[in-house]
Enzyme design. Structure first.
Site, short mmCIF file in Angstrom:
data_model
loop_
_atom_site.label_atom_id
_atom_site.label_comp_id
_atom_site.label_asym_id
_atom_site.label_seq_id
_atom_site.Cartn_x
_atom_site.Cartn_y
_atom_site.Cartn_z
N ASP A 173 3.65 -2.15 1.66
CA ASP A 173 3.72 -2.48 3.09
C ASP A 173 2.99 -1.41 3.90
OD1 ASP A 173 4.18 -3.87 5.39
OD2 ASP A 173 6.36 -3.89 5.21
N GLU A 202 1.10 -6.40 -0.20
CA GLU A 202 1.40 -6.59 1.23
C GLU A 202 0.88 -5.40 2.01
OE1 GLU A 202 5.12 -6.90 4.24
OE2 GLU A 202 5.41 -7.93 2.33
N HIS A 223 4.74 -14.04 5.38
CA HIS A 223 5.08 -12.72 5.91
C HIS A 223 5.91 -12.88 7.18
CE1 HIS A 223 4.54 -8.88 7.99
NE2 HIS A 223 4.37 -8.36 6.79
#
Length: 328
Positions: free
Chosen positions: A290, A7, A162
């Site tokens: 992230d 991600e 997401h």
């Protein structure tokens, strides 16, 4: 310990004009230089912390929040080409999740097929509901998306769902508390509800091989699945669903174990990881940072220091992703 991260966000130049909703997120403007970088700075952070591969995708809201809805298909194609070029410059370090024009299910299926078969994308990412052009939110459990999901299952690639902020019309829930709309709370509730809609619609019974990824240690679902199943059973909702044509073969917890894979993105908290393992098994958990919204060193130090058997940590850090994304 080597790692694969799933991600990891980037931005195309001028994105704030194309998806003006992104400006509502404080961290978006704070992280813009790193979002735009698809080279040295990103690779340096990876090298320093043994992240061998990053799977890149446009930052939220992506194509789902494009200001001009009529441009969604063309921009999805452009962004995928842009990403493919970046991956091509560093093919051993980067992979990509495709952007999709989800307002048009057929166009989305066609672009997914092109992105996977021609550009080498390892899956796709959608950023929650679609409200491009400021339309009412569109969720992808609707019947008209069934053929799209069939295409996804046939290609055998995962869909990463997401988060994005809760829809702006939810004034009753978030009025006066803008800090709750995004990554602190609203992100995760919105995504969890979207995944629950997919589960409750019976989608995974129609396509048992369909694979969904959700981040942030499962967007609350591993922690609330028991309660969901418990109350649905007590209140008789399974019977009601069957009588109304959308009965399900399994519980929510069972679908989590069958069709859902989660990542650690932005949740570097050992008790949460241990609970997720207890619910889903470590085989369904993948490391993520992230980046650039979270710190690669913090994520890396945490997973390396977790008190778990070495083989379990290695599986979460990279071995599960190798298999899941067919990288090795």
């Amino acid at each position: 310990m080597k790692k694969i991260a799933l991600e990891e966000a980037f931005a195309v130049p001028g994105i704030e004009k194309i998806t003006p909703g992104s400006l509502s997120l404080r961290e978006f403007t704070q992280k813009m230089p790193k979002l735009l970088d698809l080279g040295k700075a990103r690779l340096r952070a990876m090298d320093e912390h043994e992240v061998e591969i990053s799977v890149l995708s446009p930052t939220s809201p992506g194509t789902q929040g494009i200001a001009d809805a009529s441009q969604e298909r063309a921009l999805a194609r452009q962004w995928n080409d842009y990403l493919a070029e970046a991956v091509g410059r560093n093919p051993t370090r980067f992979r990509g999740f495709a952007s999709l024009p989800m307002r048009d299910p057929q166009a989305a299926a066609e672009e997914l097929t092109r992105a996977v078969n021609e550009l080498g994308m390892v899956g796709a990412m959608i950023n929650g509901y679609d409200n491009s052009g400021d339309s009412a939110p569109i969720y992808f459990d609707a019947p008209e998306y069934l053929d799209f999901w069939k295409t996804m299952a046939a290609l055998d690639v995962p869909m990463y769902i997401h988060p994005r902020p809760a829809p702006p019309e939810r004034t009753t829930t978030y009025a006066g508390y803008p800090e709750l709309r995004g990554a602190a709370w609203g992100f995760h509730v919105e995504t969890a509800e979207h995944v629950l809609r997919l589960i409750m619609s019976g989608l995974f019974d129609k396509m048992p091989s369909l694979r969904i990824v959700i981040g942030h240690m499962g967007e609350l679902l591993p922690f609330w699945a028991w309660r969901i199943d418990h109350r649905i059973a007590i209140e008789g909702w399974d019977r009601w669903a069957t009588e109304n044509g959308r009965g399900r073969l399994h519980t929510v917890t069972e679908y989590l174990r069958r069709n859902i894979t989660i990542t650690t993105s932005g949740v570097f908290y050992t008790p949460a990881l241990l609970h997720a393992i207890s619910v889903m098994g470590h085989e369904r958990i993948l490391f993520s940072v992230d980046y650039p919204y979270e710190n690669t060193q913090e994520a890396s130090d945490w997973i390396e220091g977790v008190d778990l058997p070495r083989n379990v940590k290695e599986a979460i850090a990279y071995k599960n992703a190798l298999t899941f994304l067919k990288l090795g």
